[in-house]
Design a protein around this motif. Structure first.
Motif, PDB file in Angstrom:
ATOM      1  N   VAL A  90      63.993 -54.817 -20.908  1.00 13.23           N
ATOM      2  CA  VAL A  90      62.932 -55.230 -19.981  1.00 13.23           C
ATOM      3  C   VAL A  90      62.066 -56.281 -20.670  1.00 13.23           C
ATOM      4  N   SER A  91      62.574 -57.484 -20.733  1.00 14.75           N
ATOM      5  CA  SER A  91      61.831 -58.600 -21.328  1.00 14.75           C
ATOM      6  C   SER A  91      61.261 -59.478 -20.227  1.00 14.75           C
ATOM      7  N   THR A  92      60.274 -60.275 -20.582  1.00 16.76           N
ATOM      8  CA  THR A  92      59.670 -61.179 -19.601  1.00 16.76           C
ATOM      9  C   THR A  92      60.716 -62.096 -18.998  1.00 16.76           C
ATOM     10  N   ARG A  93      61.571 -62.650 -19.837  1.00 17.81           N
ATOM     11  CA  ARG A  93      62.594 -63.580 -19.351  1.00 17.81           C
ATOM     12  C   ARG A  93      63.575 -62.884 -18.412  1.00 17.81           C
ATOM     13  N   ALA A  94      64.043 -61.699 -18.800  1.00 16.42           N
ATOM     14  CA  ALA A  94      65.029 -60.997 -17.989  1.00 16.42           C
ATOM     15  C   ALA A  94      64.448 -60.565 -16.648  1.00 16.42           C
ATOM     16  N   VAL A  95      63.217 -60.060 -16.676  1.00 13.40           N
ATOM     17  CA  VAL A  95      62.593 -59.598 -15.434  1.00 13.40           C
ATOM     18  C   VAL A  95      62.315 -60.767 -14.502  1.00 13.40           C
ATOM     19  N   SER A  96      61.784 -61.856 -15.028  1.00 11.78           N
ATOM     20  CA  SER A  96      61.465 -63.001 -14.172  1.00 11.78           C
ATOM     21  C   SER A  96      62.722 -63.590 -13.552  1.00 11.78           C
ATOM     22  N   ALA A  97      63.831 -63.604 -14.316  1.00  8.49           N
ATOM     23  CA  ALA A  97      65.082 -64.125 -13.774  1.00  8.49           C
ATOM     24  C   ALA A  97      65.636 -63.195 -12.696  1.00  8.49           C
ATOM     25  N   ILE A 131      54.353 -62.114 -13.446  1.00  8.38           N
ATOM     26  CA  ILE A 131      54.416 -60.748 -13.980  1.00  8.38           C
ATOM     27  C   ILE A 131      53.057 -60.342 -14.524  1.00  8.38           C
ATOM     28  N   TYR A 132      52.439 -61.245 -15.276  1.00 15.73           N
ATOM     29  CA  TYR A 132      51.161 -60.915 -15.911  1.00 15.73           C
ATOM     30  C   TYR A 132      50.016 -60.889 -14.912  1.00 15.73           C
ATOM     31  N   ARG A 133      50.117 -61.699 -13.862  1.00 17.78           N
ATOM     32  CA  ARG A 133      49.088 -61.633 -12.813  1.00 17.78           C
ATOM     33  C   ARG A 133      49.164 -60.303 -12.074  1.00 17.78           C
ATOM     34  N   GLN A 134      50.360 -59.795 -11.886  1.00 18.80           N
ATOM     35  CA  GLN A 134      50.541 -58.556 -11.125  1.00 18.80           C
ATOM     36  C   GLN A 134      50.268 -57.304 -11.955  1.00 18.80           C
ATOM     37  N   PHE A 135      50.616 -57.330 -13.246  1.00 22.78           N
ATOM     38  CA  PHE A 135      50.591 -56.100 -14.044  1.00 22.78           C
ATOM     39  C   PHE A 135      49.753 -56.194 -15.323  1.00 22.78           C
ATOM     40  N   GLY A 136      49.161 -57.336 -15.596  1.00 20.90           N
ATOM     41  CA  GLY A 136      48.309 -57.478 -16.781  1.00 20.90           C
ATOM     42  C   GLY A 136      49.077 -57.823 -18.029  1.00 20.90           C
ATOM     43  N   ASP A 137      50.020 -56.971 -18.409  1.00 24.26           N
ATOM     44  CA  ASP A 137      50.875 -57.217 -19.560  1.00 24.26           C
ATOM     45  C   ASP A 137      52.151 -56.408 -19.382  1.00 24.26           C
ATOM     46  N   MET A 138      53.049 -56.472 -20.363  1.00 24.96           N
ATOM     47  CA  MET A 138      54.325 -55.782 -20.237  1.00 24.96           C
ATOM     48  C   MET A 138      54.158 -54.256 -20.253  1.00 24.96           C
ATOM     49  N   GLN A 139      53.155 -53.758 -20.976  1.00 26.09           N
ATOM     50  CA  GLN A 139      52.923 -52.317 -20.956  1.00 26.09           C
ATOM     51  C   GLN A 139      52.472 -51.868 -19.571  1.00 26.09           C
ATOM     52  N   GLY A 140      51.646 -52.695 -18.923  1.00 27.40           N
ATOM     53  CA  GLY A 140      51.250 -52.380 -17.558  1.00 27.40           C
ATOM     54  C   GLY A 140      52.446 -52.345 -16.622  1.00 27.40           C
ATOM     55  N   LEU A 141      53.385 -53.267 -16.822  1.00 32.10           N
ATOM     56  CA  LEU A 141      54.605 -53.269 -16.017  1.00 32.10           C
ATOM     57  C   LEU A 141      55.430 -52.016 -16.286  1.00 32.10           C
ATOM     58  N   LEU A 142      55.572 -51.649 -17.555  1.00 37.92           N
ATOM     59  CA  LEU A 142      56.348 -50.453 -17.888  1.00 37.92           C
ATOM     60  C   LEU A 142      55.715 -49.193 -17.307  1.00 37.92           C
ATOM     61  N   ASN A 143      54.380 -49.114 -17.339  1.00 39.60           N
ATOM     62  CA  ASN A 143      53.702 -47.962 -16.726  1.00 39.60           C
ATOM     63  C   ASN A 143      53.989 -47.899 -15.229  1.00 39.60           C
ATOM     64  N   ALA A 144      53.951 -49.055 -14.579  1.00 40.20           N
ATOM     65  CA  ALA A 144      54.215 -49.103 -13.139  1.00 40.20           C
ATOM     66  C   ALA A 144      55.669 -48.749 -12.841  1.00 40.20           C
ATOM     67  N   VAL A 145      56.583 -49.190 -13.693  1.00 36.41           N
ATOM     68  CA  VAL A 145      58.001 -48.871 -13.515  1.00 36.41           C
ATOM     69  C   VAL A 145      58.219 -47.368 -13.645  1.00 36.41           C
ATOM     70  N   ALA A 146      57.599 -46.754 -14.647  1.00 34.85           N
ATOM     71  CA  ALA A 146      57.743 -45.308 -14.830  1.00 34.85           C
ATOM     72  C   ALA A 146      57.206 -44.554 -13.615  1.00 34.85           C
ATOM     73  N   SER A 147      56.059 -44.977 -13.097  1.00 29.98           N
ATOM     74  CA  SER A 147      55.484 -44.315 -11.931  1.00 29.98           C
ATOM     75  C   SER A 147      56.364 -44.499 -10.697  1.00 29.98           C
TER      76      SER A 147
END
Length: 234
Positions: free
Chosen positions: A29-36, A45-61
């Motif tokens: 789950v890298s920025t490049r892979a997710v954006s592609a 990604i960063y506008r929606q989730f703040g940072d990659m940890q925020g994205l991972l937290n949202a993915v887990a939920s």
């Protein structure tokens, strides 16, 4: 003919990240892979989730949310024996972890001390609610907080152990389940010796669980004193 609107960027990002996680783990789950995969620019990604940890937290939920909804739908919580619901919930918890190892490890195996993922907090709240019903039925021999901690520690521990094992002993989860339930529930029958003490503790736990909704003629100070006395029996 009505056209269907495409998923919003946030939903595309979540789905792409969840798919990458399930296929290759957190490292995938890298920025490049997710954006592609989501067909968005990295800054989105960063506008929606703040940072990659925020994205991972949202993915887990998001990933755990479907499991929780299915768990509630299948449990029949309001009509069935809460102890049997608790036992089946344990089994589904372990099965979920073994079926979705990367998602489960993200939720429970990669946290720093004092951290808890939002998805894990939601699951913990459901567990405490169910244990409250077990307590109200007079079947809980220890307090709700301690019972929740014991179930969490043993269920998560055995699941992570099985995930890390070269050969899985599937009987281990069942034996751990019964050992834990035996430690927190009142015995079936028997009123002598230690069983009598456990029954007294169960009644105390039940009253503690029922007291918040009970129109008892106590002042707040008297209520707190009663809770302290009952707590000594648990």
């Amino acid at each position: 003919m009505t056209s269907v609107a495409p998923p919003a960027p946030r939903e595309r990002i979540l789905q792409a990240a969840l798919t990458l996680l399930e296929q290759g783990g957190v490292e995938a789950v890298s920025t490049r892979a997710v954006s592609a995969a989501a067909d968005v620019q990295p800054p989105t990604i960063y506008r929606q989730f703040g940072d990659m940890q925020g994205l991972l937290n949202a993915v887990a939920s998001a990933g755990f949310g479907s499991y929780l909804r299915d768990k509630v739908a299948r449990s029949g919580v309001g009509t069935r024996d809460p102890v049997e619901v608790l036992r089946e919930g344990w089994d589904r918890h372990v099965e979920f972890g073994l079926t979705h190892p990367h998602l489960y490890t993200l939720m429970y195996g990669r946290l720093r001390p004092g951290e808890e993922s939002p998805a894990a907090r939601e699951a913990a709240a459901m567990l405490r609610a169910l244990l409250g019903r077990v307590a109200e039925a007079g079947r809980l021999a220890v307090g709700v907080d301690r019972a929740a901690a014991m179930i969490h520690a043993s269920a998560v521990g055995v699941t992570l152990t099985l995930l890390g094992a070269q050969e899985r002993d599937r009987g281990l989860a069942e034996r751990m389940r019964e050992a834990t339930l035996g430690a927190i529930l009142t015995p079936e029958g028997g009123t002598t010796g230690n069983a009598t003490q456990q029954q007294a503790a169960a009644h105390a736990v039940a009253l503690i669980a029922l007291l918040p909704g009970l129109a008892a003629p106590f002042s707040e100070a008297e209520r707190q004193l009663l809770l302290e006395w009952l707590g000594r029996l648990t």
